[in-house]
Design a protein around this motif. Structure first.
Motif, PDB file in Angstrom:
ATOM      1  N   ALA A 270      81.568  58.481 -16.335  1.00 56.87           N
ATOM      2  CA  ALA A 270      81.091  59.857 -16.507  1.00 56.87           C
ATOM      3  C   ALA A 270      80.031  60.188 -15.459  1.00 56.87           C
ATOM      4  CB  ALA A 270      80.534  60.049 -17.914  1.00 56.87           C
ATOM      5  N   ALA A 271      79.138  59.230 -15.189  1.00 57.73           N
ATOM      6  CA  ALA A 271      78.089  59.456 -14.191  1.00 57.73           C
ATOM      7  C   ALA A 271      78.695  59.705 -12.812  1.00 57.73           C
ATOM      8  CB  ALA A 271      77.142  58.259 -14.146  1.00 57.73           C
ATOM      9  N   ASP A 272      79.716  58.924 -12.457  1.00 61.90           N
ATOM     10  CA  ASP A 272      80.373  59.118 -11.164  1.00 61.90           C
ATOM     11  C   ASP A 272      81.014  60.497 -11.080  1.00 61.90           C
ATOM     12  OD1 ASP A 272      79.633  56.559 -10.472  1.00 61.90           O
ATOM     13  OD2 ASP A 272      81.594  55.661 -10.923  1.00 61.90           O
ATOM     14  N   THR A 273      81.663  60.919 -12.170  1.00 60.99           N
ATOM     15  CA  THR A 273      82.299  62.235 -12.192  1.00 60.99           C
ATOM     16  C   THR A 273      81.271  63.343 -12.076  1.00 60.99           C
ATOM     17  OG1 THR A 273      84.088  61.393 -13.589  1.00 60.99           O
ATOM     18  CG2 THR A 273      83.787  63.788 -13.522  1.00 60.99           C
ATOM     19  N   LEU A 274      80.185  63.202 -12.813  1.00 62.13           N
ATOM     20  CA  LEU A 274      79.134  64.216 -12.803  1.00 62.13           C
ATOM     21  C   LEU A 274      78.547  64.382 -11.411  1.00 62.13           C
ATOM     22  CD1 LEU A 274      77.356  66.141 -14.480  1.00 62.13           C
ATOM     23  CD2 LEU A 274      75.864  64.213 -14.969  1.00 62.13           C
ATOM     24  N   GLU A 275      78.300  63.270 -10.745  1.00 66.31           N
ATOM     25  CA  GLU A 275      77.724  63.328  -9.410  1.00 66.31           C
ATOM     26  C   GLU A 275      78.713  63.923  -8.413  1.00 66.31           C
ATOM     27  OE1 GLU A 275      74.167  60.466  -7.878  1.00 66.31           O
ATOM     28  OE2 GLU A 275      76.097  59.520  -8.309  1.00 66.31           O
ATOM     29  N   ALA A 276      80.004  63.571  -8.573  1.00 70.15           N
ATOM     30  CA  ALA A 276      81.024  64.097  -7.675  1.00 70.15           C
ATOM     31  C   ALA A 276      81.182  65.603  -7.838  1.00 70.15           C
ATOM     32  CB  ALA A 276      82.355  63.395  -7.925  1.00 70.15           C
ATOM     33  N   GLU A 277      81.060  66.092  -9.075  1.00 71.61           N
ATOM     34  CA  GLU A 277      81.254  67.511  -9.353  1.00 71.61           C
ATOM     35  C   GLU A 277      80.030  68.346  -8.989  1.00 71.61           C
ATOM     36  OE1 GLU A 277      84.340  67.187 -13.157  1.00 71.61           O
ATOM     37  OE2 GLU A 277      82.262  67.802 -13.472  1.00 71.61           O
ATOM     38  N   GLN A 278      78.837  67.796  -9.244  1.00 72.81           N
ATOM     39  CA  GLN A 278      77.626  68.611  -9.104  1.00 72.81           C
ATOM     40  C   GLN A 278      76.736  68.182  -7.942  1.00 72.81           C
ATOM     41  OE1 GLN A 278      75.571  69.157 -12.823  1.00 72.81           O
ATOM     42  NE2 GLN A 278      77.448  69.341 -14.005  1.00 72.81           N
TER      43      GLN A 278
END
Length: 375
Positions: free
Chosen positions: A288-296
């Protein structure tokens, strides 16, 4: 490991420090979760003492200071720190990483109790913790408010991400295994958030622990201290349970005598152990952290850092904190948490913090339009 010479005053049948500590641990056989936690802290101390060429009887106050510093930064890292592995594996290490201040306090609290027992048993001549002048301040584990939890906006994002991940396999033609893993992950986090269980309570849960009485669902749990409680199950958890069972090909509702595991391995039958469940939760937080950083991008980095730091126990803190913020009364919150002391539960109440912050925001730089002109 260095052994201490026993005098005539020993009141336990032990031939080594390891055996003496083992007898202390048997006092906690009624609570396997507590026993495992205490064994971990005792083992860390014994391993560290062996590196210093010491036994328990030789521990002085200055050794305790050095050991606390070691807990904050175990070195050399390759000797002490590593990923979760079975205890017998060659790659096993005593630490996952340096211990935070609260974890160091907890370790010393446990070891203080161990030394008190060993001194009473005559295995050591004295308890070195009693020489710490600031012992009460340093070892008092009743600290301020809980901080290791996910704030509401972050939890809302995370839960939306979980549901998005659940729906994606269907869209992409995922394998049955992938669909199973996503359904299980959603159940795990929903269970943790809605009922605030400890990780050992989750892995030990049976289907039949969830029972309907007079139209209401209840969860029967035996937790810390081998105490049994019956907790109200909110509608969202009942819905998750039904969805999970139907996905397993079972009837929507379990029977009271259903002694099969709630959380299951990939074969759909065997239960999940504590270690596997721990890794499942940590892996989800990291993804989730990787996704969040990639998106935002940089804007999402602070939240991503929180997710990477989160452990399974943060979910219990998150559940209780959000219940408190939603207005659940302290007596019911304490019953859900299964705390024996109300002041333990009160650490989850942040209303005073919010009120204080609001009051402090009234203190501004410069003159406000509503203020009277200075005379």
């Amino acid at each position: 490991m260095p052994e201490t010479t026993r005098g005539q005053g020993s009141r336990i049948a032990a031939g080594s420090d390891v055996e003496a500590v083992g007898q202390w641990l048997t006092e906690y056989r009624a609570s396997l979760q507590t026993q495992r936690a205490y064994r971990r802290e005792a083992e860390r101390l014994l391993l560290w003492l062996a590196e210093q060429g010491l036994g328990l009887a030789g521990v002085r106050r200055d050794h305790l200071v050095a050991f606390e510093a070691f807990l904050a930064d175990p070195r050399p890292r390759e000797r002490w720190i590593g990923p979760p592995r079975p205890r017998h594996a060659e790659e096993w290490r005593p630490f996952r990483g340096p211990l935070a201040p609260a974890s160091r306090r907890q370790s010393l609290v446990i070891l203080q109790g161990m030394f008190a027992w060993l001194a009473e048993a005559g295995w050591v001549a004295h308890n070195p913790f009693r020489l710490m002048r600031d012992k009460r301040r340093r070892l008092d584990n009743r600290q301020g408010g809980i901080e290791r939890y996910l704030e509401r906006p972050l939890w809302a994002w995370f839960w939306a991400w979980l549901n998005r991940e659940l729906n994606r396999p269907a869209e992409e033609g995922a394998s049955p295994r992938q669909r199973f893993e996503h359904r299980r992950r959603r159940l795990v986090f929903g269970f943790a958030y809605l009922l605030a269980p400890r990780i050992g309570e989750m892995s030990a849960a049976y289907m039949g622990d969830f029972q309907r009485r007079e139209g209401r669902w209840w969860w029967r749990v035996t937790g810390k201290g081998n105490k049994t409680a019956v907790i109200p199950v909110p509608p969202d958890m009942a819905a998750l349970l039904t969805e999970w069972r139907v996905g397993l090909g079972l009837a929507p509702e379990p029977l009271p005598d259903d002694a099969t595991p709630l959380l299951r391995a990939l074969d759909g039958r065997r239960g999940l152990g504590d270690n596997r469940l721990y890794r499942l939760i940590r892996d989800a937080f990291r993804e989730a952290a990787d996704t969040l950083e990639a998106e935002q991008g940089e804007g999402g980095r602070p939240w991503a850092m929180r997710l990477r730091a989160a452990t399974p126990h943060w979910l219990r803190h998150t559940a209780l904190t959000h219940q408190a913020q939603a207005g659940v009364e302290l007596r019911y919150l304490a019953a859900t948490a299964r705390h024996s002391r109300l002041d333990t539960t009160a650490r989850y109440l942040h209303a005073e913090d919010e009120a204080w912050h609001h009051q402090q925001s009234l203190h501004r730089l410069g003159a406000d339009a509503d203020r009277d002109e200075p005379v």
